[in-house]
Write an enzyme that holds these catalytic residues in place. Structure first.
Site, PDB file in Angstrom:
ATOM      1  CG  ASP A   1       8.743  -3.586  10.132  1.00 44.00           C
ATOM      2  OD1 ASP A   1       7.970  -2.826   9.528  1.00 44.00           O
ATOM      3  OD2 ASP A   1       9.340  -4.525   9.586  1.00 44.00           O
TER       4      ASP A   1
ATOM      5  N   GLY B   1       5.816 -15.194  16.209  1.00 42.85           N
ATOM      6  CA  GLY B   1       6.492 -14.863  14.960  1.00 42.85           C
ATOM      7  C   GLY B   1       7.843 -14.218  15.193  1.00 42.85           C
ATOM      8  CB  ALA B   2      11.133 -15.299  15.538  1.00 41.66           C
ATOM      9  N   GLY B   3      10.037 -13.580  12.471  1.00 43.07           N
ATOM     10  CA  GLY B   3      10.538 -13.175  11.168  1.00 43.07           C
ATOM     11  C   GLY B   3      11.077 -11.759  11.211  1.00 43.07           C
ATOM     12  N   GLY B   4      11.147 -11.111  10.048  1.00 46.00           N
ATOM     13  CA  GLY B   4      11.723  -9.772   9.990  1.00 46.00           C
ATOM     14  C   GLY B   4      10.978  -8.772  10.843  1.00 46.00           C
TER      15      GLY B   4
ATOM     16  CE  LYS C   1       9.296  -6.098   6.420  1.00 46.80           C
ATOM     17  NZ  LYS C   1       8.324  -5.706   7.458  1.00 46.80           N
TER      18      LYS C   1
ATOM     19  NE  ARG D   1      -3.602  -2.253   2.665  1.00 47.61           N
ATOM     20  CZ  ARG D   1      -4.415  -2.470   3.692  1.00 47.61           C
ATOM     21  NH1 ARG D   1      -4.431  -1.612   4.708  1.00 47.61           N
ATOM     22  NH2 ARG D   1      -5.199  -3.528   3.715  1.00 47.61           N
ATOM     23  CB  SER D   2       4.405   1.924   0.780  1.00 48.24           C
ATOM     24  OG  SER D   2       4.894   0.878  -0.023  1.00 48.24           O
TER      25      SER D   2
END
Length: 225
Positions: A112, A136-139, A75, A24-25
């Site tokens: 983030d 959750g341990a993603g970016g 990321k 959406r950015s």
């Protein structure tokens, strides 16, 4: 609002992901560029993981590209493609933006976590002194973990099915906030004041927890997508 005309002087920004149909950015930033009279444009670029380094290195060689925004699933991988990174990006082990510096080098940042915690506080859920469960341990999840501890969370329980990601994140967090993080492959929700759902697929649909635990029902639930 009339869009800013694109010309030979226009500075370029891209948002990099796989996929990019959900981003959406451009719809947010391009009208802002036009309103502020900034001669710049942001466009989505679809790059598959196996092509990521080639795409980023190519963009870094384009002299009128000033910045690269990064979304799922790149990321973590993109951090290694910057010349330098902020302390936040290094602790999180991921970046959501690369910026061209005046000397031509590339600087990695991850906002983030800071953005998420700012929203949490504005909504009346200051994490200071609270017990937080993070799924959750993603970016994005890693950045949120660092920001929550920096904001004073008393205990952080992180769960993810990727044991390697969990171990790396805990090591980086413990180096700055020793003894305040526990990790597991299943959620630790007992006693949590705040529960954050940060799936590694940023466009995944999520639903509230239905585990039935009284501690979970009392917690404030937040999702990142």
């Amino acid at each position: 609002m009339t869009a800013t005309p694109i010309s030979g002087t226009t500075r370029l920004y891209v948002v990099l992901g796989d996929p990019v149909t959900q981003v959406r950015s451009p719809g947010l930033l391009n009208p802002l560029f036009a309103r502020l009279g900034i001669d710049a444009v942001l466009v989505p670029v679809h790059a598959r993981p196996e092509h990521l380094e080639q795409v980023v290195r190519g963009l870094q060689c384009v002299d009128n590209v000033d910045g690269i925004f990064v979304t799922v699933p790149h990321k973590a991988a993109v951090l290694a493609l910057a010349d330098r990174g902020s302390p936040t990006a290094r602790i999180a082990g991921s970046a959501n933006a690369l910026r061209r510096e005046p000397d031509g080098s590339w600087y990695a940042e991850n906002f983030d976590g800071a953005g998420f915690v700012a929203g949490l506080v504005r909504a009346g859920h200051d994490p200071r002194g609270r017990r937080v469960a993070l799924v959750g341990a993603g970016g994005a999840g890693s950045a949120i973990a660092a920001a929550l501890l920096a904001a004073g969370a008393d205990r952080l329980a992180v769960c993810d099915r990727d044991a390697t990601k969990l171990a790396g994140l805990r090591t980086r967090l413990d180096a700055h906030w020793p003894g305040r993080t526990v990790v597991a492959d299943e959620p630790h929700l007992d006693g949590a004041d705040i529960v954050v759902n940060a799936p590694r697929s940023g466009c995944a649909r999520t639903t509230p927890c239905r585990c039935g635990r009284s501690s979970c029902r009392r917690a404030a639930w937040w999702r990142t997508s």
